[in-house]
Design an enzyme around this catalytic site. Structure first.
Site, PDB file in Angstrom:
ATOM      1  N   LYS A  70       0.809  -1.222   0.000  1.00  0.00           N
ATOM      2  CA  LYS A  70       0.000   0.000   0.000  1.00  0.00           C
ATOM      3  C   LYS A  70       0.847   1.279   0.000  1.00  0.00           C
ATOM      4  CE  LYS A  70      -4.348  -1.299   2.170  1.00  0.00           C
ATOM      5  NZ  LYS A  70      -5.215  -0.953   3.306  1.00  0.00           N
ATOM      6  N   ASP A 107      -9.935   3.848   2.227  1.00  0.00           N
ATOM      7  CA  ASP A 107     -10.175   3.298   3.566  1.00  0.00           C
ATOM      8  C   ASP A 107     -10.915   4.289   4.480  1.00  0.00           C
ATOM      9  OD1 ASP A 107      -9.092   0.768   3.152  1.00  0.00           O
ATOM     10  OD2 ASP A 107      -7.074   1.377   3.735  1.00  0.00           O
TER      11      ASP A 107
END
Ligand code: ATR
Length: 278
Positions: A70, A107
């Site tokens: 990520k 997120d």
């Protein structure tokens, strides 16, 4: 005969077999009758850059990123959204015609949407303070989400205090650092308490935070998900507090990617939850 490339997307990580994303996107592809594929792609660290760069040529419209890529993927993007750059990580990539690699982090969005789905009309502005346990990648996204949604104060407690200090330095004035062992003292005045640590995951001890001082209505969120509630959420329920598990965040963070790659904004509903947990 004309040939159109099938719509391809996937999730890149290492290891990858644990990822629930293929099941999640697969459910939506079937539900909306889309002739596309969402594929788990395991790339070893030494192959990540070459493998990732080949994806658009193989016909991928984009991918999700999971552990451990990520952060590393940001260096390969041609453009990074503000929220991904603030959080310091991207989980959703869109490949554009002509070579563009657009990195985003959904997120924080997924967290807020999951809270709002469980508590319609909820806003961080009305929650006063938040107590956040943990200072890893998930914590950064949730801290960003709460600050952006207008929370008055974020109190951060992490086993390793130095990691909390780093977040405070980055995210600024509305942040305060709380000692991990004194986290219970920071409950008063907090309208929302979130566990972002690994505690409660399979193989890990449960998070034990006494909730006796939590005011009625304090929202208790655990980003850990599974077929059964964590000990922390069970304890919250025992105190009559509203609880939210981590599955909602996982499902909602997937929505923007699916829409970009397959052209359909998908719905997060009970059937999706069942399909993913099956
Ligand atoms: P993620 O990106 O998923 O948030 P991470 O960066 O590995 O994952 O962070 C995991 C979090 O769980 C950290 O806040 C970690 O605390 P440390 O910073 O002190 O490592 C926390 N954590 C993991 N195991 C823990 C334990 N046994 N007790 C308390 N906190 C724990």
């Amino acid at each position: 005969m004309t040939e159109t490339a099938p719509a391809l997307a996937g999730v890149v990580g290492w290891p990858i077999s644990h990822s629930l994303s293929p099941r999640l996107h697969g459910h939506w592809l079937t539900r909306y009758g889309i002739a596309g594929h969402y594929i788990p792609i395991g790339l070893r660290p030494q192959d990540f850059e070459t493998g990732f760069r080949a994806l658009p040529k193989l016909g991928f419209r984009g991918v999700n990123l999971t552990i451990p890529y990520k952060e590393a993927v940001l260096a390969m993007a041609t453009s990074v959204s503000d929220r991904a750059s603030l959080i310091g990580a991207a989980n959703t990539i869109v490949f554009r015609e002509g070579g563009g690699v657009v990195a985003d982090n959904t997120d924080a969005y997924g967290f807020l949407e999951s809270v709002r789905q469980a508590q319609p009309g909820w806003s961080a502005k009305g929650a006063g303070a938040a107590l956040i346990l943990g200072a890893g990648g998930a914590s950064r996204a949730i801290v960003h989400a709460l600050l952006a949604d207008g929370i008055g104060e974020v109190r951060l407690a992490n086993r390793t205090r130095q990691r909390s200090n780093i977040l405070k330095d980055q995210f600024g004035a509305r942040m305060s650092v709380v000692d991990w062992n004194l986290a219970a003292d920071a409950i008063e005045g907090a309208g929302i308490i979130v566990n972002t640590t690994a505690l409660g995951m399979p193989g890990k001890p449960e998070l034990t935070l006494p909730l006796d001082t939590a005011a009625p209505g304090t929202l208790v969120v655990d980003i850990v998900y599974g077929p059964t509630a964590t000990g922390f959420l069970r304890e919250a329920a025992r105190h009559g507090l509203p609880t939210i598990d981590g599955l909602g965040m996982l499902l909602h963070q997937a929505v923007p990617g699916f829409e970009s790659w397959f052209g359909q904004r998908p719905e997060v509903d009970a059937a999706l939850r069942r399909a993913v947990l099956a």
